[in-house]
Write an enzyme that holds these catalytic residues in place. Structure first.
Site, PDB file in Angstrom:
ATOM      1  N   GLN A  34      13.715  59.931 -31.997  1.00  0.00           N
ATOM      2  CA  GLN A  34      12.767  60.447 -32.982  1.00  0.00           C
ATOM      3  C   GLN A  34      12.492  61.936 -32.770  1.00  0.00           C
ATOM      4  O   GLN A  34      11.364  62.403 -32.880  1.00  0.00           O
ATOM      5  CB  GLN A  34      11.464  59.639 -32.912  1.00  0.00           C
ATOM      6  CG  GLN A  34      11.659  58.179 -33.218  1.00  0.00           C
ATOM      7  CD  GLN A  34      10.401  57.372 -33.009  1.00  0.00           C
ATOM      8  OE1 GLN A  34       9.296  57.904 -32.876  1.00  0.00           O
ATOM      9  NE2 GLN A  34      10.534  56.063 -32.979  1.00  0.00           N
ATOM     10  N   CYS A  35      13.537  62.660 -32.511  1.00  0.00           N
ATOM     11  CA  CYS A  35      13.454  64.075 -32.162  1.00  0.00           C
ATOM     12  C   CYS A  35      14.218  64.891 -33.202  1.00  0.00           C
ATOM     13  O   CYS A  35      15.169  64.401 -33.802  1.00  0.00           O
ATOM     14  CB  CYS A  35      14.085  64.255 -30.774  1.00  0.00           C
ATOM     15  SG  CYS A  35      14.213  65.955 -30.182  1.00  0.00           S
ATOM     16  N   ARG A  36      13.836  66.129 -33.380  1.00  0.00           N
ATOM     17  CA  ARG A  36      14.582  66.956 -34.343  1.00  0.00           C
ATOM     18  C   ARG A  36      16.020  67.203 -33.892  1.00  0.00           C
ATOM     19  O   ARG A  36      16.876  67.572 -34.687  1.00  0.00           O
ATOM     20  CB  ARG A  36      13.855  68.265 -34.625  1.00  0.00           C
ATOM     21  CG  ARG A  36      13.845  69.249 -33.483  1.00  0.00           C
ATOM     22  CD  ARG A  36      13.019  70.478 -33.847  1.00  0.00           C
ATOM     23  NE  ARG A  36      12.897  71.375 -32.736  1.00  0.00           N
ATOM     24  CZ  ARG A  36      13.447  72.571 -32.687  1.00  0.00           C
ATOM     25  NH1 ARG A  36      14.164  73.017 -33.680  1.00  0.00           N
ATOM     26  NH2 ARG A  36      13.258  73.343 -31.641  1.00  0.00           N
TER      27      ARG A  36
END
Length: 163
Positions: A34-36
């Site tokens: 859930q990270c850019r």
């Protein structure tokens, strides 16, 4: 001590010594779903498909230490990576990369390849470490570095392992 004195744990709980990977070029990454930077899984898979038969091993370690961006269990992480990015390389057990509970692998990597201004701390998800085939050269790359940008160095290390 060398990197080959360390054991790591697969997502299924089995452990193995990194000495099993002597002669391989290792790309070690702390990951999160859930990270850019999560789309970097795609580039990691491209490198895996292109170079794994020549000796590249992608070692991905999910980590929930940065903004809780990897809250899921191993089976959900693996499903997410396979469904969204076609990941076929192995994901390892979720780990901590900083603090007193940091795994021995990351304690070693941080000592061998310091970050910006000599810092040992991992700053974010998708920090990458590239290790040559005999474990003597370890380079650290920031999360913002696209794994594809490491391709020339990977090819160089792979060609060294054939000589």
């Amino acid at each position: 001590m060398s990197i080959y004195d360390i054991e790591i744990t697969q997502s299924n709980g089995n452990t193995y010594p990194l000495s099993n990977l002597k002669g391989k070029v290792l790309l070690i990454v702390n990951t999160a779903s859930q990270c850019r930077f999560t789309p970097q899984y795609r580039a990691l898979e491209e490198l895996h498909k292109e170079y794994s038969r020549q000796g590249l091993m992608i070692l991905a370690f999910p980590c929930n230490q940065f903004a809780k961006q990897e809250p899921e269990r191993a089976d959900k992480i693996e499903s997410f990576c396979q469904l969204n990015y076609g990941v076929t390389f192995e994901l390892h057990k979720k780990i901590k990369v900083n603090g007193p509970d940091s795994t021995p692998l990351y304690q070693y990597l941080k000592q061998q390849a310091k970050g910006l201004f000599g810092s040992q701390s991992i700053k974010w998800n998708f920090t990458k470490f590239l290790v040559n085939q005999d474990g003597t050269k370890i380079h650290r790359f920031a999360p913002s570095v696209d794994p594809i940008d490491l391709e020339d160095m990977i090819k160089s290390y792979l060609s060294q392992s054939k000589t």
